[in-house]
Write an enzyme that holds these catalytic residues in place. Structure first.
Site, PDB file in Angstrom:
ATOM      1  N   HIS A  57     -68.400 -56.524 -59.500  1.00 35.23           N
ATOM      2  CA  HIS A  57     -68.732 -56.795 -58.104  1.00 35.23           C
ATOM      3  C   HIS A  57     -68.857 -55.479 -57.326  1.00 35.23           C
ATOM      4  O   HIS A  57     -69.851 -55.247 -56.627  1.00 35.23           O
ATOM      5  CB  HIS A  57     -67.627 -57.680 -57.503  1.00 35.23           C
ATOM      6  N   GLU A  58     -67.848 -54.621 -57.473  1.00 33.61           N
ATOM      7  CA  GLU A  58     -67.872 -53.356 -56.740  1.00 33.61           C
ATOM      8  C   GLU A  58     -68.912 -52.389 -57.321  1.00 33.61           C
ATOM      9  O   GLU A  58     -69.527 -51.618 -56.584  1.00 33.61           O
ATOM     10  CB  GLU A  58     -66.480 -52.716 -56.768  1.00 33.61           C
ATOM     11  N   HIS A  61     -72.209 -53.133 -55.704  1.00 28.87           N
ATOM     12  CA  HIS A  61     -72.316 -52.485 -54.391  1.00 28.87           C
ATOM     13  C   HIS A  61     -72.678 -51.009 -54.542  1.00 28.87           C
ATOM     14  O   HIS A  61     -73.589 -50.503 -53.877  1.00 28.87           O
ATOM     15  CB  HIS A  61     -70.980 -52.588 -53.639  1.00 28.87           C
TER      16      HIS A  61
END
Length: 265
Positions: A57-58, A61
């Site tokens: 998820h990170e 980003h």
């Protein structure tokens, strides 16, 4: 030297590889019914897989920010998938895992620091924020694939429970993160399009958005309504309420197991 440094900035961390290894070994233990206490390997498998999804998820980003103009991302170590490099390890790893243990809720926290001043264009800012929860959507599709593809023949019941519960975590993470609440990715998607005055007024509340959502979900009426939506989506993907319930019940191995969810004869 610059090329070598760049490669080092993007080399997958041994920490992340270790988490993947725990996921693989514990997943094998769940699949093969390796122990007489199925809850322990299932707990390890779901927790490790959940942390892997947090890292991805990170990473989504960070990678999107890199391609959007923030070249400082690599030096911060975000492209190595090492969760220890995140800005707030407590918010990024510890709290999300506690949320899972306490309430079976998947809720990633804020982690990577992006130098927004390096990025031009509102669409790029919105895409950076959307990249994280879209990763959870992809992860959910992978977890639910055996169910909506009707490919469960030969899949042990305990592993079905684990996939069902892990899918629930990914779906909740995607939905909650897309809420337009300050501090969550959904607000990050719409923030570039808001007037400057509103953004300044909302900014002080951003650190409390994550905690506020979790607190609201402890209100029984809101909790029931929220999970009604989650279970409806999971049923549409072929996962029954019983599968997710038994996944969470088995995950909490320290409690007395519901006989309905027994996976050992």
């Amino acid at each position: 030297m610059t090329t070598a440094a760049a490669r080092s900035d993007r080399r997958i961390s041994p920490v992340f590889l270790g988490i993947v290894a725990v996921t693989a070994v514990s997943g094998w233990a769940v699949w093969t019914d390796f122990t007489q206490w199925p809850g322990i390997p299932l707990f390890l498998f779901v927790t490790a897989a959940w942390v892997v999804s947090l890292c991805l998820h990170e990473y989504a980003h960070a990678r999107t920010a890199l391609h959007s103009g923030d070249i400082s991302i690599g030096a911060k170590g975000y492209l190595t998938l090492n969760p220890l490099n995140y800005t707030h390890a407590l918010l990024s790893i510890v709290l999300p895992v506690l949320f899972v243990i306490m309430g079976g809720i998947g809720l990633p926290g804020g982690a990577v620091f992006i130098e927004r001043g390096r990025i031009r264009g509102r669409w790029r800012h919105s895409l950076i924020s959307a990249a994280g929860p879209l990763t959870n959507v992809l992860f959910a599709l992978v977890c639910t694939a055996p169910f909506w593809l009707h490919a469960l023949d030969g899949v042990p019941v305990a592993f079905q429970y684990a996939l069902g519960f892990l899918a629930l975590l990914q779906v909740t993470a995607a939905i909650l993160n897309f809420l337009p609440v300050p501090g969550l990715d959904g607000y990050g998607v719409i923030e570039p399009w808001l007037p400057h005055r509103i953004r300044r007024q909302v900014e002080p509340f951003a650190p409390f958005g994550l905690i506020a959502i979790f607190a609201l979900l402890w209100i029984p009426e809101l909790n029931h309504s929220f999970f009604d939506v989650i279970h409806a989506l999971l049923r549409a993907l072929g996962i029954s309420d019983a599968t997710t319930y038994c996944g969470f019940d088995t995950y909490r191995f320290w409690r007395t197991a519901d006989p309905f969810c027994a996976v050992n004869g």
